[in-house]
Each structure stands twice: as structure tokens, then as C-alpha cells.
Write an enzyme that holds these catalytic residues in place. Sequence first.
Site, PDB file in Angstrom:
ATOM      1  N   GLN A 110       0.820  -1.203   0.000  1.00  0.00           N
ATOM      2  CA  GLN A 110       0.000   0.000   0.000  1.00  0.00           C
ATOM      3  C   GLN A 110       0.854   1.254   0.000  1.00  0.00           C
ATOM      4  OE1 GLN A 110      -1.613   0.569   4.383  1.00  0.00           O
ATOM      5  NE2 GLN A 110      -1.693  -1.599   3.806  1.00  0.00           N
ATOM      6  N   HIS A 112       0.253   5.758   0.773  1.00  0.00           N
ATOM      7  CA  HIS A 112      -0.663   6.785   1.246  1.00  0.00           C
ATOM      8  C   HIS A 112      -0.413   8.087   0.492  1.00  0.00           C
ATOM      9  CE1 HIS A 112      -1.602   3.935   4.295  1.00  0.00           C
ATOM     10  NE2 HIS A 112      -0.390   3.980   4.829  1.00  0.00           N
ATOM     11  N   GLU A 147       2.825   7.714   8.691  1.00  0.00           N
ATOM     12  CA  GLU A 147       2.765   6.823   9.850  1.00  0.00           C
ATOM     13  C   GLU A 147       4.154   6.370  10.272  1.00  0.00           C
ATOM     14  OE1 GLU A 147       1.770   2.535   7.796  1.00  0.00           O
ATOM     15  OE2 GLU A 147       0.165   4.013   7.831  1.00  0.00           O
ATOM     16  N   HIS A 284       4.787   0.148   0.844  1.00  0.00           N
ATOM     17  CA  HIS A 284       5.203  -0.661   1.975  1.00  0.00           C
ATOM     18  C   HIS A 284       4.189  -1.755   2.269  1.00  0.00           C
ATOM     19  CE1 HIS A 284       2.590   2.489   3.662  1.00  0.00           C
ATOM     20  NE2 HIS A 284       2.258   1.612   4.594  1.00  0.00           N
ATOM     21  N   ARG A 303      -4.038   0.630  -2.544  1.00  0.00           N
ATOM     22  CA  ARG A 303      -3.447  -0.702  -2.478  1.00  0.00           C
ATOM     23  C   ARG A 303      -2.707  -1.038  -3.765  1.00  0.00           C
ATOM     24  NH1 ARG A 303      -8.054  -0.727   0.444  1.00  0.00           N
ATOM     25  NH2 ARG A 303      -7.803  -1.390   2.628  1.00  0.00           N
TER      26      ARG A 303
END
Length: 429
Positions: A110, A112, A147, A284, A303
Site C-alpha cells: 500500500q 498513502h 505513519e 510498503h 493498495r
Amino acid sequence: MYELENVLRPYAWGSPTAIAQLLGRPASGGPEAELWVGAHPDSPSVALTPAAGGAGRHAPETHDDGRLALDTLIAEDPEHSLGSASVAAFGPRLPFLLKVLAAEAPLSLQVHPTLAQAREGFAREEAAGVDPAAPERNYKDAFHKPEMIFALTPFEALCGFRPAAESRAVFLHVAACFDLAGLELPPLVPMLLADLAQPDEPAALRSAFERLIAGGEDVSQATAMIVAALVSGAPMGSHVAELTTVVNLNHDYPGDPGVLISLLLNRISLAPGEAVYLPAGNVHAYLRGLGIEVMASSDNVLRGGLTPKFVDVPELLRTVAFEAVAVPMLPAETTMLGQELYRPPFREFQLQRIELAPGAEPVPLAQSGAAVVIVTAGSVRLDSPKGELRLERGASAFLPAAEAPVNVHAVSGATGPALAFAVTTALEA
């Protein structure tokens, strides 16, 4: 300060025992993938106010049972809960989310989006009337989702593109194995070798990634042939970790484009206590392990394989950053106050690890705006000028901005160390 009840997400890839063992409670009997500690509207924690027997103050008086969703609690007085600086920077919402993550099987590949991409994509899908629950919906909100992961156990992951030359070396090794065994080389491999030989590295990575993410019979056939050769005993040489990962991923997702895409990515093994951060555009996948994950509060995920879910290839390609990166390790910083902090280059959050031996001096909580705390060993006592709250192993709490300053104490009479994790914003305190 409010003790919290948190939502457990039972995704199929979760461990049935790791979170329960960490927090000292019975297992649920099913997969336990993520424990969410925060105010994300999909699964907000529940604050226990005095009416519910909790230790909260400044609690709304209109909720008779004393249990109140944390996002609702924050919305009733954002300045008190979040602080004026956080409201000015991020709006009247908790800008971060803490998760206890336990992967027994690989998560999807995935990436972001950036904040600008998230805003544009969300507005576009809203204008088009795409159902928020539709499987083809990419943008659930208008926020980005940088994240980090802090490993509590040995933690395996794929993280960002490695240099094209390193990936090419793995495929050259695969080609040599086929030649040595007298086997016909899958036609896809020479194409990937040509892609990765381009002198412009971003172009090389993009070409190889696009070829693989397109999927189709040539990708699934090449994957099957490579895995069959490896399982039959083809030497892995110096690429044991990467090629073993290919075999394992194919077991879970046979023929999936993500199996060979893994060879384009950094294959990392974190020891307990190590951490990495993941900015926008970083492809990642977490493979296995238990960790504390912290992120900006968003649900935007594009994804790229290793999943039966929808993969929007054109949107994915607009989101991926095609550049080789060193593994973005995140070392601890120790402040003059003895605080152990993990500060990725994002404004929304920072993580504090708090370990207290019996009888140790208290540690000041790093707090800029609101904070959440979770205890994973022993017990701690949170103390502020306005009151105190004791948290046992497995318990967590929300600390409004107005509660600061807070000190974290070892509990009197403790026979073993206490360990807690706290998250707050990275804004200037």
C-alpha cells in the site's frame, strides 16, 4: 483525564494471541489485528467519565451512562481537549491515531497520498457521488496518513524502493538459476532486467513497477515459475531474505503482482525497540510482528497488491513516489528531561516511550495539545495539577490539552518495571 475503552479490529491477517498477551487479557478466540486508541470516526475509543466510574473531569453532563465516544467528547469543547494550537493547525479533531498492530500474515502492499492528493481525490470522489462504502472508493477523507511503526517484537516489513541496481541484481541471480538448471527463463525477467537497467533511476523503478502491477498471465506465470524453481532448491545466494519472502508471499497470494514487486522494495527486519517512519508515496507492507503504530488520523490507502481488494492502478501510479530511499529508520531522542521520544518529520504526532523501574523518579509527559497513553507492562500513575489517574497493564487514557503538565510515576510498591507509550502532536509545546 479519561480512561478509555478501545475498539479491536479483527482483520484476517491478525494474530490470535499477540495483543491479548501484550495487554494481559484473555484472547477473543479470533484474529486480533489492530487495537485503535483515538478518535477516528470509524472506530472511536470510548471515554469513561465520572458517571461511568472513570476519572474524567470536565465531562458533559448530558450523557447519563458516562460512556462517551471520544470524537464526540472532543467536539463538545475542542479548545479544552485539543488546545488552541492544535485546533488552528488541524481543525477541531484529534490529528493522530495510535494502534497496537499484530500481523500474523502479510498486509497488503500500500501507499498513502500527500495532503494535497488526499484533498483533491476526496473532493473528486465526493463530486462524482462515489458511495463512501464502495469497494472502488479510494479516498475516505480529505487527510493524509503518514505513519510510523515501533517494533515490540522482531518485525518484518517491505519499505520503499531499493536502488534499481540492487533489484536488478536479484533478477540477474534468478536468471542465472534458470540457466544453471537448464530451464526456460520466463520472458518477463529479461523485460524487467531491461527496465531496471535504465540510467534514469526513477524511470527504471517506474517501468518495472508498471510492468508488474499490470498483472496478467505473463506476471502470474513468471511468478509461478520462479517460485517453483526456488522451492525445488535453486540457490538463493546472498538474496535469501528477499527470495524467501517471494516464496512466502506467493503461498498467501499465488500469482499476485505484489509477490515480484516485493523484489523492488527494501526488505527490512526490525529488532524490538527499533522504529521506521513511512511518508506519503512510500510503497510498503507489514509482513509479520507486533508493534505500536502511530499515524495521522485518516483512512486513505491506495493498495498495490497482496490483497483481494480493489486496486486502482492509475490512481496508485499517481500516488507512488518512484525514488530509491534508504530505510527511514527513526532513532530515539532523549531530552534534557529524560523523555525518550520518536519524532518523525510530521506535525501530527510524536511517540514517547516511558519505562519506569520500581522507585524511579517520575518522567514528564511530552504533551503538546491532547495526548493518549497506553500501558503495556506494570502500572503507572498519571499526575497533574488537576488530579491523578492510575493505569494498569492494558489500560489507556485520553489526556486533554488542558490537563498539562502531566508526570508519569512508577506505582508505589511495584515489583517490576512499568512500560507505557504516549502520543501527542509534534507542535511546539
